[in-house]
Design a protein around this motif. Sequence first.
Motif, short mmCIF file in Angstrom:
data_model
loop_
_atom_site.label_atom_id
_atom_site.label_comp_id
_atom_site.label_asym_id
_atom_site.label_seq_id
_atom_site.Cartn_x
_atom_site.Cartn_y
_atom_site.Cartn_z
N THR A 66 0.85 -1.20 0.00
CA THR A 66 0.00 0.00 0.00
C THR A 66 0.88 1.24 0.00
O THR A 66 1.32 1.72 1.05
N ARG A 67 1.17 1.69 -1.21
CA ARG A 67 2.05 2.85 -1.36
C ARG A 67 1.27 4.14 -1.25
O ARG A 67 0.05 4.16 -1.41
N ALA A 68 2.00 5.21 -1.02
CA ALA A 68 1.40 6.54 -1.07
C ALA A 68 1.07 6.84 -2.53
O ALA A 68 1.96 6.84 -3.38
N ARG A 91 -0.36 9.46 -5.27
CA ARG A 91 -0.59 10.90 -5.44
C ARG A 91 -1.06 11.27 -6.84
O ARG A 91 -1.26 12.44 -7.13
N ILE A 150 4.53 14.60 -5.78
CA ILE A 150 3.91 15.61 -4.91
C ILE A 150 3.43 16.80 -5.75
O ILE A 150 2.32 17.30 -5.58
N LEU A 195 0.26 15.93 -7.49
CA LEU A 195 -0.89 15.97 -6.57
C LEU A 195 -1.36 17.42 -6.37
O LEU A 195 -2.56 17.71 -6.41
N VAL A 210 -3.13 9.02 0.00
CA VAL A 210 -1.94 9.36 0.77
C VAL A 210 -2.34 10.20 1.98
O VAL A 210 -3.20 11.08 1.88
N LEU A 211 -1.71 9.88 3.10
CA LEU A 211 -1.95 10.67 4.30
C LEU A 211 -1.12 11.95 4.19
O LEU A 211 0.09 11.88 3.94
N THR A 212 -1.75 13.10 4.34
CA THR A 212 -0.99 14.36 4.27
C THR A 212 -1.33 15.25 5.47
O THR A 212 -2.37 15.09 6.11
N GLY A 213 -0.42 16.20 5.68
CA GLY A 213 -0.62 17.12 6.81
C GLY A 213 -0.59 18.58 6.39
O GLY A 213 -0.41 19.45 7.24
N TRP A 214 -0.78 18.82 5.10
CA TRP A 214 -0.62 20.19 4.62
C TRP A 214 -1.88 21.05 4.72
O TRP A 214 -1.99 22.08 4.07
N LEU A 225 6.69 -1.77 -1.03
CA LEU A 225 7.21 -0.60 -0.32
C LEU A 225 8.69 -0.78 -0.06
O LEU A 225 9.15 -1.90 0.18
N ARG A 268 11.60 0.16 2.57
CA ARG A 268 11.86 0.68 3.91
C ARG A 268 13.28 0.28 4.30
O ARG A 268 13.99 -0.36 3.55
C1 LIG Z 1 2.47 11.80 9.38
C2 LIG Z 1 2.57 11.79 7.86
C3 LIG Z 1 2.51 12.99 7.18
C4 LIG Z 1 2.61 13.01 5.78
N1 LIG Z 1 2.48 14.18 5.13
C5 LIG Z 1 2.49 14.19 3.77
C6 LIG Z 1 2.23 15.40 3.07
O1 LIG Z 1 1.92 16.45 3.66
N2 LIG Z 1 2.27 15.38 1.71
C7 LIG Z 1 2.51 14.22 1.03
O2 LIG Z 1 2.51 14.26 -0.22
N3 LIG Z 1 2.76 13.04 1.67
C8 LIG Z 1 2.74 13.02 3.02
N4 LIG Z 1 2.93 11.83 3.70
C9 LIG Z 1 3.17 10.59 2.94
C10 LIG Z 1 4.61 10.10 3.07
O3 LIG Z 1 5.46 10.91 2.29
C11 LIG Z 1 4.66 8.65 2.62
O4 LIG Z 1 3.83 7.90 3.48
C12 LIG Z 1 6.08 8.10 2.67
O5 LIG Z 1 6.90 8.80 1.78
C13 LIG Z 1 6.12 6.63 2.33
O6 LIG Z 1 5.62 6.46 1.03
P1 LIG Z 1 5.44 4.97 0.46
O7 LIG Z 1 4.53 4.28 1.41
O8 LIG Z 1 4.84 5.13 -0.92
O9 LIG Z 1 6.80 4.36 0.42
C14 LIG Z 1 2.81 11.79 5.08
C15 LIG Z 1 2.84 10.58 5.78
C16 LIG Z 1 2.70 10.57 7.15
C17 LIG Z 1 2.67 9.23 7.88
#
Ligand SMILES: Cc1cc2nc3c(=O)[nH]c(=O)nc-3n(C[C@H](O)[C@H](O)[C@H](O)COP(=O)(O)O)c2cc1C
Length: 217
Positions: free
Chosen positions: A10-12, A14, A96, A99, A146-150, A186, A188
Amino acid sequence: VELLQGIATTRAIRRFSSAPIPEQDLNRILFAASRAPSGTNRQPYRFVVLRDGPTPQAAKDLLAESFAEAWATKSAEEGYEEATPMSPRGRLGSAIQHLIDHFREVPVVVLVCTTPRHHSLIDGASVYPACQNLLLAARGLGYGGVLTGWHLAVERELKSLCGIPDDVVIAATIPLGVPKGSHGPLRRRPLRELVFEGQWGTSAPWAEDPQGTRFTA
Ligand SMILES: Cc1cc2nc3c(=O)[nH]c(=O)nc-3n(C[C@H](O)[C@H](O)[C@H](O)COP(=O)(O)O)c2cc1C
């Protein structure tokens, strides 16, 4: 998708196609999210789903601006602008940017909210498992996110726009849709760097990645 296979792939995501997420699937994704654990089973998570219509669109517009500003700062500060296009950093940066450029068209954006109780890290422990359940369920049904915090810079405005009460915080903004491209393994750090036996720093000899696992640089 088999459970452990889903967890490992389960990748991020975007980049999304314009395909919508049918309500039946959205229902299943949010049901899975709501099955997450939380302290004393209080379930402090709430999900504001932004799709179409004036308020959701205004919220997406606001988020798009906030994302663009946050990314402009981060990419300059952390050297993403100089990364070569095919390097991991370059590819992350272009995903990014994509997105952000297309945020307004993302089919579904979920604001994952919570009511903090302790005002410490532990509050997150009762909301982020729900985020991961949501992403895993999306993966299981052929979607991604994707989980983001922006949202942080516009959180106050966003809360007011969406009628989110003052004592509630937005813990994550999760865009969701049908991935353009695919999920995949993934990368890691090696497990031996992450798992200790008995005491900090002593690698567990049994902690090994499956054969063929690729790692982050
Ligand atoms: C707490 C947290 C905050 C994150 N914030 C952002 C974000 O603001 N923008 C974004 O594009 N990805 C964000 N991500 C996604 C991470 O970049 C992503 O989970 C990480 O690079 C691993 O990617 P992968 O699972 O595809 O390897 C966030 C992930 C977490 C857990």
